[in-house]
Structures are given as C-alpha cells and as structure tokens.
Design a protein around this motif. Structure first.
Motif, PDB file in Angstrom:
ATOM      1  N   VAL A  60       0.732  -1.243  -0.039  1.00 22.75           N
ATOM      2  CA  VAL A  60      -0.013   0.028   0.154  1.00 22.75           C
ATOM      3  C   VAL A  60       0.940   1.500  -0.005  1.00 22.75           C
ATOM      4  O   VAL A  60       1.645   1.495   0.868  1.00 22.75           O
ATOM      5  CB  VAL A  60      -1.093   0.065   1.064  1.00 22.75           C
ATOM      6  CG1 VAL A  60      -1.972   1.248   1.129  1.00 22.75           C
ATOM      7  CG2 VAL A  60      -1.678  -1.237   1.314  1.00 22.75           C
ATOM      8  N   ILE A  61       0.939   2.012  -1.191  1.00 20.72           N
ATOM      9  CA  ILE A  61       1.875   3.137  -1.616  1.00 20.72           C
ATOM     10  C   ILE A  61       1.227   4.252  -1.206  1.00 20.72           C
ATOM     11  O   ILE A  61       0.313   4.476  -2.170  1.00 20.72           O
ATOM     12  CB  ILE A  61       2.584   2.859  -2.753  1.00 20.72           C
ATOM     13  CG1 ILE A  61       3.529   1.433  -2.669  1.00 20.72           C
ATOM     14  CG2 ILE A  61       3.481   4.042  -2.970  1.00 20.72           C
ATOM     15  CD1 ILE A  61       3.813   1.075  -4.100  1.00 20.72           C
ATOM     16  N   PHE A  62       1.333   5.288  -0.366  1.00 17.20           N
ATOM     17  CA  PHE A  62       0.776   6.495  -0.051  1.00 17.20           C
ATOM     18  C   PHE A  62       1.922   7.542  -0.670  1.00 17.20           C
ATOM     19  O   PHE A  62       2.897   7.699  -0.159  1.00 17.20           O
ATOM     20  CB  PHE A  62       0.581   6.671   1.196  1.00 17.20           C
ATOM     21  CG  PHE A  62      -0.692   5.922   1.758  1.00 17.20           C
ATOM     22  CD1 PHE A  62      -2.108   6.037   1.421  1.00 17.20           C
ATOM     23  CD2 PHE A  62      -0.489   4.852   2.637  1.00 17.20           C
ATOM     24  CE1 PHE A  62      -2.932   5.243   1.892  1.00 17.20           C
ATOM     25  CE2 PHE A  62      -1.635   4.019   3.159  1.00 17.20           C
ATOM     26  CZ  PHE A  62      -2.786   4.315   2.655  1.00 17.20           C
ATOM     27  N   THR A  63       1.450   8.285  -1.675  1.00 17.86           N
ATOM     28  CA  THR A  63       2.366   9.393  -2.512  1.00 17.86           C
ATOM     29  C   THR A  63       1.637  10.591  -1.789  1.00 17.86           C
ATOM     30  O   THR A  63       0.846  10.931  -2.012  1.00 17.86           O
ATOM     31  CB  THR A  63       2.289   9.292  -3.739  1.00 17.86           C
ATOM     32  OG1 THR A  63       1.111   9.407  -4.347  1.00 17.86           O
ATOM     33  CG2 THR A  63       3.020   7.810  -4.323  1.00 17.86           C
ATOM     34  N   SER A  64       3.084  11.481  -1.400  1.00 16.44           N
ATOM     35  CA  SER A  64       2.589  12.842  -0.944  1.00 16.44           C
ATOM     36  C   SER A  64       2.199  13.752  -2.091  1.00 16.44           C
ATOM     37  O   SER A  64       2.015  13.497  -3.432  1.00 16.44           O
ATOM     38  CB  SER A  64       3.608  13.252  -0.144  1.00 16.44           C
ATOM     39  OG  SER A  64       4.770  13.794  -0.945  1.00 16.44           O
ATOM     40  N   ARG A  65       1.496  14.833  -1.543  1.00 20.79           N
ATOM     41  CA  ARG A  65       0.926  15.956  -2.635  1.00 20.79           C
ATOM     42  C   ARG A  65       2.053  16.508  -3.488  1.00 20.79           C
ATOM     43  O   ARG A  65       1.589  16.923  -4.633  1.00 20.79           O
ATOM     44  CB  ARG A  65       0.449  17.123  -1.509  1.00 20.79           C
ATOM     45  CG  ARG A  65       1.242  17.749  -0.942  1.00 20.79           C
ATOM     46  CD  ARG A  65       0.709  18.778   0.011  1.00 20.79           C
ATOM     47  NE  ARG A  65       0.073  19.932  -0.874  1.00 20.79           N
ATOM     48  CZ  ARG A  65      -0.650  20.743  -0.248  1.00 20.79           C
ATOM     49  NH1 ARG A  65      -0.884  20.770   1.191  1.00 20.79           N
ATOM     50  NH2 ARG A  65      -1.303  21.690  -0.979  1.00 20.79           N
ATOM     51  N   GLN A  66       3.355  16.268  -3.220  1.00 22.14           N
ATOM     52  CA  GLN A  66       4.416  16.575  -4.365  1.00 22.14           C
ATOM     53  C   GLN A  66       4.469  15.611  -5.468  1.00 22.14           C
ATOM     54  O   GLN A  66       5.205  16.094  -6.222  1.00 22.14           O
ATOM     55  CB  GLN A  66       5.601  17.059  -3.478  1.00 22.14           C
ATOM     56  CG  GLN A  66       5.641  17.956  -2.212  1.00 22.14           C
ATOM     57  CD  GLN A  66       5.100  17.403  -1.044  1.00 22.14           C
ATOM     58  OE1 GLN A  66       4.823  16.562  -0.819  1.00 22.14           O
ATOM     59  NE2 GLN A  66       4.763  18.567  -0.037  1.00 22.14           N
ATOM     60  N   VAL A  67       3.876  14.554  -5.310  1.00 22.73           N
ATOM     61  CA  VAL A  67       4.284  13.355  -6.234  1.00 22.73           C
ATOM     62  C   VAL A  67       3.277  13.296  -7.358  1.00 22.73           C
ATOM     63  O   VAL A  67       1.999  13.364  -6.954  1.00 22.73           O
ATOM     64  CB  VAL A  67       4.342  12.129  -5.601  1.00 22.73           C
ATOM     65  CG1 VAL A  67       4.702  10.963  -6.535  1.00 22.73           C
ATOM     66  CG2 VAL A  67       5.637  12.351  -4.336  1.00 22.73           C
ATOM     67  N   THR A  68       3.634  13.237  -8.343  1.00 22.83           N
ATOM     68  CA  THR A  68       2.594  12.858  -9.670  1.00 22.83           C
ATOM     69  C   THR A  68       2.720  11.546 -10.064  1.00 22.83           C
ATOM     70  O   THR A  68       3.713  10.869 -10.438  1.00 22.83           O
ATOM     71  CB  THR A  68       2.709  13.644 -10.984  1.00 22.83           C
ATOM     72  OG1 THR A  68       2.934  15.142 -10.617  1.00 22.83           O
ATOM     73  CG2 THR A  68       1.899  13.249 -12.075  1.00 22.83           C
TER      74      THR A  68
END
Length: 325
Positions: A168-176
C-alpha cells in the motif's frame, strides 16, 4: 432535539433534494437516536443503482480473503494528522471502538466482506493488519511515478519482496502518479503475484476532482463539505484508499466482481461514484452528519472516536448502491 435542513438544487436539474444535517449542539449520547430520526427524512433511499455499466457481476476469479497483511510505504512528506487518519481507518476496519455511536467503519467493511458469499466462497471476516511500514521521505524514485518502472520498484521497497504482503503506497501531494487524476483517484493491481494499491494526496494535483466532496469541482456549483479530520488531504486520501481497497479485495487481478470492460472495470466503489449518503445526486454527496466540534462531515466512526466520510458501496445482494446513512 432539532435538525437544520437545507433544500439543495443539484446543478443541471430542476429537482430539489433535502439534506439533513445534525445540529452542532447535539451531545454524543443523542447520536444513535438522531440517526434513526434522520433516516426518516431522506427523500431517496440509499439503495439505488448508479453504475453506468449496469450491475456488477462475478467473473470467477480470486478475491482476497482471510488475513490481508499490508506493507505500508509512506512516499514523500506526510503530516502527522494525515498519517493518523489513514492509519486509524485501517485499524477501524475490524475494530468498532468503544463508543456507542453508529454507524461504524466495521459496518462499511462488512459490506465488502459480503462479496465472499456472493461469490460462494463463504462469509468469513477479512482481517486486515499492518505487518510492515516503510518511510521514503527523500523521494528515492523521484516525484513522477510511472506504472511500468517506478511502481514495481516501490512495491518491492514496501514488501521487501514478500509476495504474501499487499503493498500500500501512499504518495504525498508533491508526487505525480501516472494513471491518477486521469479518470481514477487511486490504483490497484498485481506485480509478480503481489497485490498493490497506490493512493496519492490529491490536494495539489487533483483539486476539485480527487478531493471532492471537500473541494469544489471545476464548473460546479454543488455541495462541498468540511473534512472530518480538518485536513482535506487526509480525508480525501481515506476515501480514495477505501475505493482502491474495495476494488483490490473484490476484483483481484480484474477477474472478480466488476461491470464494463476488464481493462477499465467499474468496481465496488466506482459503481457508486460520488455517493456518500441517501438522497445523493450530481454534485450532492447526500445526507451526512456534522461533527459538533469542528463542523466536519462524516458518516462513520472508528476507533479512538475518529470520524470518517466513506463512499457508497455496490451491494452484491441488493444489486444497488448502499450507504451508511
């Protein structure tokens, strides 16, 4: 005991619907009673069909059952409130908490579990737990994540190569992330027999799309709500994670429950897109409760009295959309 009522006119229709909102002065002890009363005021039932591709059907493939062990990867910069809301939601899937307030996150999860019986695979509890947690705050794979190269690398980083874990990979708001914000707000799939889920914080990349109903969609005059945690990124990520999780459980490998084309399936949550409560319509999430402390909208409570707004689910028994309120 009293209610605040607002008549809402969804964009593009001449129809008016009644939204019932709990008065902010309600004490917690009155919650159960107020929920029962508010149900009587809904103009449309929660169980109505919304899937443009017709009813979901079972295609004979595997679904996730038994123990589902997560390997979480926090990719990029995540705040304390955001991590807490997401982690508490995971804990709340199997644990109702000590509060007497209803409905619970566990009730939402039981509807996902009911897909087992619909597939004639029993009806055991699906136990979810976090078995492994990794943090990558330095963006080791960069800030643009593609499905063919970087997602496999992040899945391996999350699981350590253990195929028995669900990455389960949660990418932050800076990531596309490729594939997110272009028709989908989260992803799930398999790589070398390892199941994975990818969810991003949509505040920067998908404002008004993947963070609705907490932000106004473009060219819309519909209803917006305050997030229950007070953090749009946290609660939008919970909604999008719940969407991908339900899809991964019920449509593992795109051979389980879905409607439409297997390459772009309509699944347990996407079949009921935009529906959070009874009386939902275009640009109107439906009936919700309002937290007396911060004005946040919610329809479920989990452990530690944490409140959540959870999406409607396609109920395989009634073959219609079901919501907690």
């Amino acid at each position: 005991m009293h209610y605040k009522r607002r008549l809402l006119s969804p964009r593009g229709t001449g129809e008016r619907r009644l939204q019932v909102i709990m008065a902010s002065s309600f004490p917690r002890s009155h919650l159960v009673v107020s929920l029962v009363l508010s149900l009587l005021l809904v103009l449309l039932p929660a169980g109505f069909s919304a899937s443009k591709d017709g009813p979901l059907t079972y295609h004979g493939g595997p679904i996730l059952q038994g123990e589902v062990n997560f390997a979480l990867l926090w990719y990029g910069q995540w705040g304390k409130v955001q991590k807490s809301a997401i982690s508490t939601f995971i804990k709340s899937l199997n644990t109702p908490g000590t509060s007497g307030a209803q409905p619970k996150v566990t009730s939402w999860w039981k509807t996902i579990e009911s897909y087992q019986a619909a597939a004639r695979k029993g009806n055991r509890p699906i136990k979810v737990k976090v078995a492994k947690t990794t943090t990558d705050a330095s963006y080791s794979q960069g800030k643009v994540i593609t499905e063919d190269v970087y997602i496999p690398a992040l899945v391996k980083k999350a699981t350590g190569g253990d195929p028995n874990l669900v990455a389960v990979i949660f990418t932050s708001r800076q990531v596309t992330v490729q594939g997110i914000c272009t028709g989908a707000c989260s992803l799930h799939g398999t790589i070398d027999k390892t199941a994975y889920i990818v969810v991003g914080n949509p505040e920067t990349e998908c404002p008004g799309f993947c963070d609705w109903p907490f932000a106004q969609p473009k060219n819309s005059k519909g209803v917006t709500l305050k997030p229950p945690s007070g953090d749009i990124g946290a609660d939008a990520t919970v909604i999008n994670f719940a969407t991908a999780l339900a899809g991964a459980v019920t449509n593992f490998n795109n051979t389980g429950f879905y409607a439409g084309a297997p390459t772009k399936p309509t699944e347990a949550i996407t079949a009921c897109s935009g529906i959070f409560g009874g009386g939902a319509s275009k640009d109107n999430p439906g009936k919700v409760n309002i937290d007396s402390k911060n004005g946040g909208a919610f329809n479920a409570e989990g452990v530690n009295n944490q409140k959540f707004l959870l999406p409607g689910v396609w109920n395989p028994n009634t073959k219609s959309c079901w919501t907690l309120l």
